[in-house]
Write a protein that holds these residues in place. Structure first.
Motif, PDB file in Angstrom:
ATOM      1  N   ILE A 127      95.677  34.889  31.348  1.00 47.90           N
ATOM      2  CA  ILE A 127      96.606  34.512  32.399  1.00 47.90           C
ATOM      3  C   ILE A 127      95.906  33.567  33.365  1.00 47.90           C
ATOM      4  N   TYR A 185      96.291  41.351  38.767  1.00 43.58           N
ATOM      5  CA  TYR A 185      97.396  41.913  38.009  1.00 43.58           C
ATOM      6  C   TYR A 185      97.357  43.436  38.194  1.00 43.58           C
ATOM      7  N   SER A 228      93.036  37.673  36.975  1.00 42.76           N
ATOM      8  CA  SER A 228      93.324  36.647  35.980  1.00 42.76           C
ATOM      9  C   SER A 228      92.130  35.716  35.810  1.00 42.76           C
TER      10      SER A 228
END
Length: 346
Positions: free
Chosen positions: A41, A112, A119
Motif C-alpha cells: 500500500i 493501517y 504502509s
C-alpha cells in the motif's frame, strides 16, 4: 501444519491455530481493500499551491490514499529534523514560513489500523525553495518574436557563479512547468535551444539558477520573456495620424487597422515590443482599428514602427507585421505667440 500437535499437552498447536486464524482474517481484510499485502500500500504526496515555494511562504503537503488510514507520517529524506514533522498527523501538513531548511525530498506513509501496519512510503516529492539567490536575467535569441518554424534560443544569465539553470514555461493553466535544466560548471549563463517554434513552444518563460550541491535551493525567478509566433494571420496596416513627419511638441498617434477580426493590436518600435496591447474598435471605414497615442513628439519618438494583430484566445500567436512606418519628429517647439511675449515683458 503440524496436525499431531493439535492435541498435544503443550498447547503449542493451539497458538499455531490462532496465528493461522489471524493470518486468514488479515488476508480477507487485505483482499477487501483490493491489496495483496499492506506492505504494497503506497499513498501519494502532493503540494499546494505548488512544490516550488518562495522563501517565507507556506506550502501544504497532502498524503492521499483510498483506504481507512487515520494517521500519517511525513519524512524528509535527507534526515533533517523539522519540528512540524514530529508525531502523527491527519493527512495534511503545513510547512512554513519556509526557510532553506525546508528544501528537500519528502515522502509520507499511512497507518493501517486493521492490521496495525504502516504502509510503504509514497513516491518522493521535491520541495524547492526559491529566492535563496538573486534572480538571473533571461533573453530570447535572435528575438522573442519568431516566424513560425524558425529557431529560437533562450539564454539565462547570472552575475553569480551558479552551476545550474532551470527553465520553466507557463502552461495553459497559468502555472510554470519545468522545461529543462543545464549544468554550466560555474559559468554565468546557459543556453536553452527551443528549436523550431510551434504553438506548443510559444509562451512565457522564466529561469532560475541553483548550485548542484543544493539542488532544491533556487534563485528568485527571472522576469518573464514571451516567445511569440508571428505570421499566422494576414498583416494589418499602420499609419500616423496627421502624417509620419511631426514637429517636436505635437501629439503623435499611430493607427493600426485590419480587415481581420483581431481583438488585440501590438505596437513595435525597431522590432521591440512596446508592451501596450490595445483592443480595437471600428474605424471610419468599418475596419478594426486601434489608436496608439505616444504623447507630445520628441526626437526619441523617431524610428521605424510596425504593428501586429492577435486574438486573446491565442495570446502567443500573432499576425504578420505591418509594413514598416518611419516616424520622424523634427524641428523645435513653435515659438511663443505675441500674448505670451507680452505677458512676460511686463
Amino acid at each position: 501444519m503440524r496436525v499431531q500437535g493439535a492435541w498435544g499437552p503443550s498447547g503449542q498447536a493451539i497458538s499455531d491455530g490462532l496465528f493461522l486464524l489471524g493470518f486468514c482474517v488479515s488476508l480477507r481484510i487485505w483482499a477487501a481493500v483490493g491489496e495483496s499485502s499492506p506492505a504494497l500500500i503506497s499513498p501519494s504526496l502532493s503540494a499546494w499551491p505548488s512544490p516550488v515555494v518562495p522563501l517565507g511562504q507556506t506550502v501544504t503537503l497532502r498524503c492521499h490514499f483510498h483506504s481507512p488510514f487515520k494517521i500519517f507520517r511525513l519524512f524528509k529524506r535527507d534526515g533533517t529534523s523539522l519540528p512540524e514533522l514530529q508525531g502523527h498527523h491527519v493527512n495534511t501538513f503545513t510547512l512554513g514560513p519556509v526557510t532553506r531548511e525546508h528544501a528537500g525530498s519528502y515522502t509520507c506513509s499511512g497507518f493501517y489500523w486493521s492490521v496495525s501496519v504502516w504502509s510503504t512510503h509514497s513516491d518522493p516529492l521535491q520541495i524547492v525553495v526559491t529566492g535563496v539567490f538573486t534572480k538571473p536575467s533571461i533573453s530570447a535569441h535572435p528575438g522573442p518574436l519568431v516566424q513560425e518554424g524558425k529557431n529560437v534560443t533562450i539564454r539565462c544569465h547570472s552575475p553569480l557563479s551558479l552551476d545550474k539553470f532551470i527553465l520553466h514555461q507557463e502552461d495553459s493553466t497559468g502555472h510554470f512547468q519545468r522545461r529543462g535544466e543545464r549544468f554550466t560548471g560555474g559559468n554565468a549563463s546557459a543556453d536553452f535551444f527551443i528549436g523550431s517554434v510551434i504553438s506548443g513552444s510559444a509562451g512565457s518563460y522564466r529561469c532560475y539558477g541553483s548550485l548542484s550541491r543544493s539542488p532544491y535551493e533556487w534563485s528568485a525567478p527571472s522576469d518573464p520573456v514571451d516567445v511569440v509566433i508571428t505570421g499566422l494571420s494576414k498583416k494589418p496596416s499602420l499609419s500616423a495620424q496627421g502624417g509620419p513627419v511631426v514637429r517636436s511638441g505635437e501629439n503623435v498617434t499611430l493607427l493600426c487597422s485590419s480587415e481581420s477580426a483581431f481583438d488585440q493590436f501590438h505596437l513595435l518600435r525597431e522590432g521591440e515590443n512596446l508592451g501596450r496591447p490595445l483592443t480595437g474598435g471600428r474605424g471610419p471605414r468599418g475596419a478594426l482599428q486601434a489608436e496608439f497615442p505616444l504623447g507630445p513628439g520628441t526626437p526619441a519618438h523617431s524610428g521605424v514602427y510596425s504593428c501586429l494583430g492577435s486574438f486573446t484566445r491565442s495570446p502567443y500567436s500573432w499576425s504578420d507585421p505591418s509594413d514598416p512606418l518611419l516616424l520622424s519628429v523634427t524641428g523645435e517647439e513653435p515659438p511663443p505667440g505675441p500674448a505670451f511675449l507680452l505677458l512676460f515683458s511686463r
